[in-house]
Design a protein around this motif. Structure first.
Motif: not given
Length: 639
Positions: A369-384
């Motif tokens: 996340k630090t390198e890409s600066f793309v914040e992924v929500s916890p919900g997105d991670e769970i569904l993935t």
């Protein structure tokens, strides 16, 4: 000055910045980025298993801005778990120890909270107005940038704070000058003592009856339990509306499992009173059921996961950039193996995969996340994870049959006696003589401390307490005292008149006689020396004492024995009031004995509660013992 326009740190957040010391600035941005990568790899075994309350510890490169040079750093929201903040303090200190070319600053919305922790030992010149850019960790030690030589000679406490570049130069060239005093360092280091062992002590493992999908997700990303607890803890009616159908985690496929919380997360979850909606399908057994708590915890946690998924963008796993590849991940994995992170587990085993998933979770949260600066929500991670993970319900049920026991949660309940014991231990730790076998209570020290307090000169900032790490003995300047009396009793003063004793006779005199007498007294006062004035004042006070000797006022005071010290003083309550008039030399009052007696009487009247006597004495570092007579009477009353 950099401190004037600095951006404010968010509430419940800690900011940390690591600068290249003056001797190591040649590398610039490339050097700082290499340091950030090396720090991630070096501390990965420590951070991979840590569960953060809100946000993890993350480092990123920050370009120079104004008077702030380029650095690596970040800001972490710690929410209700203040231990996250102090764990970061420990990390920052260890980073400067492992990477001696870096100097670190750390603060929060309260400002220099490290100085707050050591407030009892700070030098008098240091205050919130001039403390910016003075507190650093360098080579594993706490440093406070002192005043410049000119400011110190002029005692200018309102001097401007140094810039970060000036502070870094002093740290690099003359670190011995800025090393914080030992009491200050001890106070701060004591707060972070116990790490890294304290990490495991902060966990709480509990049985939860959860949907199989959540069990599979937590196997892959254990840290998601924090986001789920926060979602449930901060729920609103709109969030609960999404929990009526339970589209993502229906209750029909639930299994018993062990979930690892932090103690803060567990307390937040278990203390919430909540009944599920009937339409959700989640039901609870009777409170007398042996697994009622597991059912209740699982129900609450499932609501948290469902709330997270209801807020996500339903993105597919193909839209997420895979970060578990590339040279940085490879170096990261090699470092874990070199540091025995997998504890000798065979590659591919269940324990090995569990620790590997924790490492992947940390890498994605703190590096990707630090390198890409793309914040992924916890919900997105769970569904993935749900779309990429195979759920074997029968295997989960077999594991549920042989779960390890859960941790005891009796630490949640603190009785009044436990609280008193905790406060007593904290008080004893703050005592200067806490390392002695038995605390000695010297009543003479109580009197001396009060005398020192009264001798202090207060300012608009309040009274100065004499208890201090660098307190010098109270001195008495005879010349200054004489000059002060001269100003009070001098020629221009009308406060003291040598004819006050004959005041009644002068009422019969004429106004002209009064004017002549006043003029004569003024001419005489101009010729009288200060010593004579003091003697006149003393005789005036002696006359007052002789007059009071015929009254009962003296019965309330303790007087000194002739030829004895104040320690062996006796009371004069049984003395004849007329005896004082017969003595040519009056017995003086024992001021210290009266002071101590009155303090003890007031302390006893507090009945063990807070009061003026205990408050003022404790602020000066004096702690009186508990009233044994009161404790005995309390026990007798309870029996």
């Amino acid at each position: 000055m950099e401190g004037i326009g600095r951006p404010a740190v968010a509430e419940d957040a800690v900011r940390y910045r690591l600068f290249a010391a003056a001797a190591a600035r040649e590398g610039g941005e490339a050097l700082l980025r290499r340091c950030a990568e090396a720090i991630v790899v070096r501390f990965a075994p420590l951070l991979a298993a840590y569960i953060w309350q809100r946000q993890p510890f993350r480092l990123r490169y920050v370009p120079p801005r104004g008077e702030t040079p380029a650095h690596i750093g970040g800001t972490t929201l710690f929410g209700d778990n203040v231990e996250d903040e102090w764990f970061i303090v420990y990390l920052v200190r260890e980073i400067t120890r492992e990477f001696p070319g870096l100097a670190a600053r750390i603060d929060d919305n309260d400002g220099e909270f490290l100085l707050i922790e050591a407030a009892d030992f700070l030098p008098k010149w240091l205050n919130p107005e001039n403390s910016d850019n003075r507190v650093f960790f360098y080579k594993g030690e706490l440093h406070i940038i002192p005043l410049s030589e000119t400011e110190e000679q002029e005692c200018d406490v309102s001097a401007a704070s140094p810039t970060i570049s000036q502070a870094l130069t002093l740290l690099s060239t003359r670190p011995e000058e800025s090393l914080a005093a030992e009491p200050i360092r001890t106070a701060v280091y004591k707060r972070i003592s116990g790490y890294p062992e304290k990490i495991q002590a902060s966990f709480h493992r509990a049985h939860c009856y959860l949907p199989a999908g959540i069990v599979a997700v937590l196997r892959q990303r254990p840290s998601l339990v924090a986001a789920a607890v926060q979602a449930f803890y901060l729920r609103d009616p709109v969030d609960l509306r999404a929990c009526r159908p339970f589209q993502t985690f229906p209750p029909d496929k639930r299994v018993m499992t062990v979930v690892t919380f932090t103690k803060c997360l567990y307390a937040q979850l278990v203390q919430q009173k909540f009944l599920p909606d009937r339409r959700s399908g989640y039901t609870l057994p009777l409170p007398s059921h042996p697994q009622y708590k597991a059912y209740e915890l699982g129900m609450k946690l499932a609501h948290g996961f469902e709330i997270l998924c209801s807020k996500c963008s339903k993105a597919s796993p193909d839209s997420k950039r895979s970060v578990l590849s590339g040279p940085l991940w490879e170096r990261f994995l090699i470092s874990l193996k070199e540091k025995n992170y997998f504890k000798g587990e065979m590659e591919g085993s269940a324990k090995y995969l569990e620790r590997l998933h924790m490492a992947e979770d940390y890498f994605q949260q703190s590096v990707a996340k630090t390198e890409s600066f793309v914040e992924v929500s916890p919900g997105d991670e769970i569904l993935t994870l749900l779309q990429t993970t195979t759920i074997d319900l029968k295997e989960l049920e077999r594991e549920a049959a042989c779960l390890p026991p859960e941790d005891d949660d009796s630490w949640l309940d603190i009785t009044p006696d436990d609280l008193d014991q905790m406060l007593k231990e904290a008080r004893n730790e703050s005592l200067p003589s806490s390392n002695e076998e038995e605390q000695k209570y010297d009543l003479e020290a109580v009197a001396e401390t009060m005398n020192a307090f009264v001798s202090k000169v207060s300012t608009h900032e309040g009274a100065e307490m004499p208890w201090s790490s660098d307190e010098s003995p109270v001195t008495f300047d005879v010349d200054s005292f004489t000059k002060a009396l001269d100003r009070i009793l001098g020629a221009d003063s009308e406060e003291l008149d040598s004819d006050d004793l004959d005041e009644e006779q002068e009422f019969d005199s004429s106004d002209e006689d009064d004017e002549d007498l006043d003029a004569e007294n003024q001419r005489q006062d101009q010729k009288v020396s200060p010593n004579e004035l003091i003697g006149s004042l003393k005789s005036y006070m002696d006359e007052m004492d002789r007059e009071l000797a015929h009254t009962n006022v003296g019965k309330s005071f303790t007087t000194q024995k002739k030829g004895a010290s104040s320690v062996n003083a006796t009371t004069s309550q049984n003395a004849d009031p007329d005896s004082g008039a017969e003595d040519t030399e009056l017995t003086p009052v024992d001021v210290d004995m009266n002071l101590v007696a009155n303090l003890l009487e007031s302390y006893s009247a507090q009945s063990g509660l807070a009061g003026p006597t205990s408050n003022i004495l404790q602020s000066m570092g004096v702690y009186l013992p508990e009233n044994a007579d009161r404790i005995g009477s309390d026990k007798g009353a309870t029996e």
